[in-house]
Write an enzyme that holds these catalytic residues in place. Structure first.
Site, PDB file in Angstrom:
ATOM      1  N   LYS A  78       0.840  -1.202   0.000  1.00  0.00           N
ATOM      2  CA  LYS A  78       0.000   0.000   0.000  1.00  0.00           C
ATOM      3  C   LYS A  78       0.872   1.248   0.000  1.00  0.00           C
ATOM      4  CE  LYS A  78      -3.228   2.623   2.999  1.00  0.00           C
ATOM      5  NZ  LYS A  78      -4.105   2.606   4.177  1.00  0.00           N
TER       6      LYS A  78
ATOM      7  N   ASP B  38      -2.409  10.150   3.934  1.00  0.00           N
ATOM      8  CA  ASP B  38      -3.820   9.789   4.069  1.00  0.00           C
ATOM      9  C   ASP B  38      -4.535  10.796   4.971  1.00  0.00           C
ATOM     10  OD1 ASP B  38      -6.282   8.592   4.248  1.00  0.00           O
ATOM     11  OD2 ASP B  38      -5.619   6.894   5.479  1.00  0.00           O
TER      12      ASP B  38
ATOM     13  N   LYS C 134      -9.933  12.892   8.414  1.00  0.00           N
ATOM     14  CA  LYS C 134      -9.474  12.421   9.727  1.00  0.00           C
ATOM     15  C   LYS C 134      -9.406  13.586  10.708  1.00  0.00           C
ATOM     16  CE  LYS C 134      -6.480   8.579   8.258  1.00  0.00           C
ATOM     17  NZ  LYS C 134      -7.225   7.529   8.965  1.00  0.00           N
TER      18      LYS C 134
ATOM     19  N   ASP D 128       1.661   6.129   5.798  1.00  0.00           N
ATOM     20  CA  ASP D 128       0.672   5.238   5.180  1.00  0.00           C
ATOM     21  C   ASP D 128       1.182   4.597   3.881  1.00  0.00           C
ATOM     22  OD1 ASP D 128      -1.761   4.075   5.762  1.00  0.00           O
ATOM     23  OD2 ASP D 128      -2.940   5.505   4.588  1.00  0.00           O
TER      24      ASP D 128
ATOM     25  N   ASP E 244     -12.082   7.317   3.794  1.00  0.00           N
ATOM     26  CA  ASP E 244     -10.900   7.009   4.595  1.00  0.00           C
ATOM     27  C   ASP E 244     -10.549   5.522   4.562  1.00  0.00           C
ATOM     28  OD1 ASP E 244      -8.738   7.523   6.196  1.00  0.00           O
ATOM     29  OD2 ASP E 244      -9.884   7.739   8.057  1.00  0.00           O
TER      30      ASP E 244
ATOM     31  N   GLU F 175      -9.428   3.875   2.178  1.00  0.00           N
ATOM     32  CA  GLU F 175      -8.887   4.014   0.823  1.00  0.00           C
ATOM     33  C   GLU F 175      -7.870   2.940   0.473  1.00  0.00           C
ATOM     34  OE1 GLU F 175      -7.613   5.425   3.362  1.00  0.00           O
ATOM     35  OE2 GLU F 175      -5.477   5.074   3.026  1.00  0.00           O
TER      36      GLU F 175
ATOM     37  N   ARG G  22      -7.824  -0.291   0.841  1.00  0.00           N
ATOM     38  CA  ARG G  22      -8.404  -1.442   0.145  1.00  0.00           C
ATOM     39  C   ARG G  22      -8.818  -1.090  -1.280  1.00  0.00           C
ATOM     40  NH1 ARG G  22     -12.872  -1.856   4.816  1.00  0.00           N
ATOM     41  NH2 ARG G  22     -11.130  -0.916   5.923  1.00  0.00           N
TER      42      ARG G  22
HETATM   43  N1  BES Z   1      -4.292   4.327   7.025  1.00  0.00           N
HETATM   44  C1  BES Z   1      -5.471   4.080   7.777  1.00  0.00           C
HETATM   45  C2  BES Z   1      -5.286   3.014   8.846  1.00  0.00           C
HETATM   46  C3  BES Z   1      -4.423   3.401  10.021  1.00  0.00           C
HETATM   47  C4  BES Z   1      -4.992   4.000  11.118  1.00  0.00           C
HETATM   48  C5  BES Z   1      -3.085   3.110  10.030  1.00  0.00           C
HETATM   49  C6  BES Z   1      -4.221   4.323  12.198  1.00  0.00           C
HETATM   50  C7  BES Z   1      -2.307   3.437  11.123  1.00  0.00           C
HETATM   51  C8  BES Z   1      -2.882   4.033  12.214  1.00  0.00           C
HETATM   52  C9  BES Z   1      -6.595   3.607   6.862  1.00  0.00           C
HETATM   53  O1  BES Z   1      -6.584   4.135   5.587  1.00  0.00           O
HETATM   54  C10 BES Z   1      -7.869   4.020   7.488  1.00  0.00           C
HETATM   55  O2  BES Z   1      -8.083   5.195   7.606  1.00  0.00           O
HETATM   56  N2  BES Z   1      -8.675   3.048   7.897  1.00  0.00           N
HETATM   57  C11 BES Z   1      -9.906   3.329   8.540  1.00  0.00           C
HETATM   58  C12 BES Z   1     -10.934   2.368   7.984  1.00  0.00           C
HETATM   59  C13 BES Z   1     -12.323   2.666   8.428  1.00  0.00           C
HETATM   60  C14 BES Z   1     -12.797   3.966   7.816  1.00  0.00           C
HETATM   61  C15 BES Z   1     -13.202   1.526   8.015  1.00  0.00           C
HETATM   62  C16 BES Z   1      -9.725   3.126  10.034  1.00  0.00           C
HETATM   63  O3  BES Z   1      -9.003   2.211  10.435  1.00  0.00           O
HETATM   64  O4  BES Z   1     -10.242   3.935  10.783  1.00  0.00           O
HETATM   65 ZN    ZN Z   2      -4.744   4.720   4.865  1.00  0.00          ZN
HETATM   66 MN    MN Z   3      -7.596   5.991   5.494  1.00  0.00          MN
END
Ligand code: BES
Ligand code: ZN
Ligand code: MN
Length: 497
Positions: free
Chosen positions: A267, A272, A279, A290, A349, A351, A353
């Site tokens: 990834k 992000d 966020k 990220d 967010d 993103e 996947r």
């Molecule tokens: N890059 C983030 C995941 C992440 C969060 C990595 C905290 C490291 C620390 C990912 O893109 C994301 O934002 N995931 C969301 C998914 C949700 C919206 C289903 C998450 O984990 O909040």
């Molecule tokens: Zn992310």
């Molecule tokens: Mn995200």
């Protein structure tokens, strides 16, 4: 750092510093005892007088010890002998190197590598020692206008092994350790760079430069190429950003031409923000990390090339920036992925996947032996597993087992979570083939469930490194994980052939 391996008596080493261990309470390790004999009880005398207990984390630097050829002797506390295991071994090496780096000498001869660690052989101890040394000395000061230089930095380290019969295995482990450490530093440098410098274009340039340096093949697809391939899920993430997306492919063809490749997908979200599903501000800077999955697979290619692993290995990196903006994707937008499946983007967010699914479809063309994707995919993984192990999910238990073993062997561990069909329900959408989120419960698993819908044609495993790829707080920075796990997996594959 320049490393070498040696077998010999500690009192005879002509070096700036000999490093030996002391267990709690006041028990000399074997090499320390040899020194003590040569010095007619000088060390045991010191211990008796209470100058060193042997507590983990402690050190005692001695100058001009009688009977020893070295200029200095460094005693390193090891803690209780019965509790001396992997973690304690690594901490002792780190402690020794930190102290050596602060003393005046340019070189050191370390006997800690002779210490027995349960179930670990000499190769493990040497490989880990190299990784720990490089980890301890790593600095990221590219972006500082003034660098604080060490006055007389450490240049050369010698690791000692007990028996001459161990030399060959130790030398090989040293070479492997150096290749892995070099990959880890490369990953850290990429991941520590801020989002305004490490853009998708920068990642593509760096990948090309690295590939060229190591004789690897590289191909970069631009936006129009991705449009032609139908990667509209990936492009939907990128569209809010002024930074053009890049699709990076690096190949190491070290195996026979007809053997199926192992494919690594990373990834590469260079920043992000969350997009329109923005966020919160707190610690958002950390979303520069990220792209750690991308950095880790590119770094693994570097290590693999240095080790000349006789396998065909391909790294694929979808690189984008996730930004809000007038042209950005809205929650509720529906896109069609390269696979033809449609996705309702309920949260911009989620993103990772969305870019991975198109990359996972793209790699079908390589007819892979297996595919492993690596991603800072879910905050839920940090809640479930913390910062100790990476999350592992797979559609093939054999592959999962191999990766778990590689994690154990490299001390870069992972833990498997279930990918039961029952979780797929959470991805239901009223308007498209699936939604891109599965609600609060089991967030790491539903993210993997999403990916699993694009990996039906091959054996696949997914590593969620959201908790392990970087550290927050005072020690903020990339960890270089899971480069050790991935390289060990590939080494084991090469050795199994
Ligand atoms: N890059 C983030 C995941 C992440 C969060 C990595 C905290 C490291 C620390 C990912 O893109 C994301 O934002 N995931 C969301 C998914 C949700 C919206 C289903 C998450 O984990 O909040
Ligand atoms: Zn992310
Ligand atoms: Mn995200």
């Amino acid at each position: 750092m320049e490393f070498s391996i040696k077998s010999g008596s500690p009192e005879k080493q002509r070096t700036a510093c000999v490093v030996v261990g002391v267990f709690e309470s006041r028990k000399l390790s074997l090499p320390a005892e040899l020194l003590d004999n040569a010095a007619r009880g000088y060390l045991s005398d010191l211990l008796r007088r209470g100058d060193m207990e042997g507590k983990a984390g402690s050190t005692l630097l001695l100058l001009k010890v009688p009977g020893a050829e070295a200029e200095r002797i460094l005693l390193v506390g090891l803690g209780k002998e019965r509790e001396f295991r992997e973690k304690e071994y690594r901490a002792a090496i780190a402690n020794a190197v930190r102290t050596l780096n602060e003393t005046g000498g340019f070189d050191g001869t370390i006997y800690l590598t002779e210490l027995p660690v349960k179930k670990r052989d000499v190769a493990w101890r040497i490989r880990q020692a190299v990784l720990v040394v490089e980890e301890t000395l790593y600095r990221f000061d590219q972006m500082k206008s003034k660098k604080d230089d060490v006055r007389r930095p450490l240049r050369k380290l010698t690791f000692c092994v007990e028996r001459r019969t161990e030399l060959a295995a130790a030398e090989l482990a040293l070479t492997e350790g150096q290749a892995i450490a070099s990959g880890m530093s490369y990953m850290k440098d990429l991941a520590n760079l801020p989002g305004n410098i490490c853009t998708p274009t920068y990642l593509a340039e760096q990948a090309s430069a690295m590939a060229k340096e190591h004789g690897l093949q590289v191909e970069i697809l631009d936006r129009s190429a991705m449009e032609k391939l139908g990667m509209h899920s990936l492009l939907a993430v990128s569209i809010g950003s002024h930074q053009p997306p890049q699709f990076i492919i690096v190949k190491h063809l070290g195996g026979k031409a007809d053997t199926k490749p192992i494919v690594l997908v990373g990834k590469g979200v260079t920043f992000d923000t969350g997009g329109i599903s923005l966020k919160p501000a707190h610690e958002m800077d950390e979303m520069k990390f990220d792209m750690s999955g991308a950095a880790s697979v590119l770094a693994t290619m570097k290590s693999v090339a240095m080790m000349k692993i006789p396998l065909n290995i391909i790294a694929v990196v979808p690189a984008v920036e996730n930004m809000p903006g007038g042209g950005a994707t809205r929650p509720g937008d529906i896109v069609s992925s390269m696979s033809g499946q449609t996705v309702e983007i309920l949260n911009t967010d989620a993103e990772g996947r969305l870019i991975l699914c198109d990359a996972l479809t793209y790699v079908e063309r390589f007819e892979p032996d297996c595919v492993i994707d690596v991603a800072t995919l879910t905050g839920a993984c940090v809640i479930a597993l913390g910062h100790v192990v990476s999350g592992l999910l797979a559609n093939d238990d054999g592959l999962a087992r191999e990766l778990l073993d590689a994690g154990n062997d490299s001390w870069d561990r992972a833990w498997q979570l279930p990918l039961f069909d029952d979780y797929q329900e959470q991805l239901k959408s009223n308007f498209a083939d699936m939604g891109n989120i599965g609600g609060r419960p089991a967030g790491t698993i539903t993210a993997a469930c999403f990916l699993s819908r694009f990996t039906k044609k091959y054996d696949w495993a997914h590593l969620d490194i959201a908790g392990t790829a970087y550290r927050s707080g005072k020690e903020k920075g990339s960890t270089g994980r899971p480069v050790p796990l991935l390289t060990h997996f590939l080494l084991a594959r090469a050795n199994a052939k």
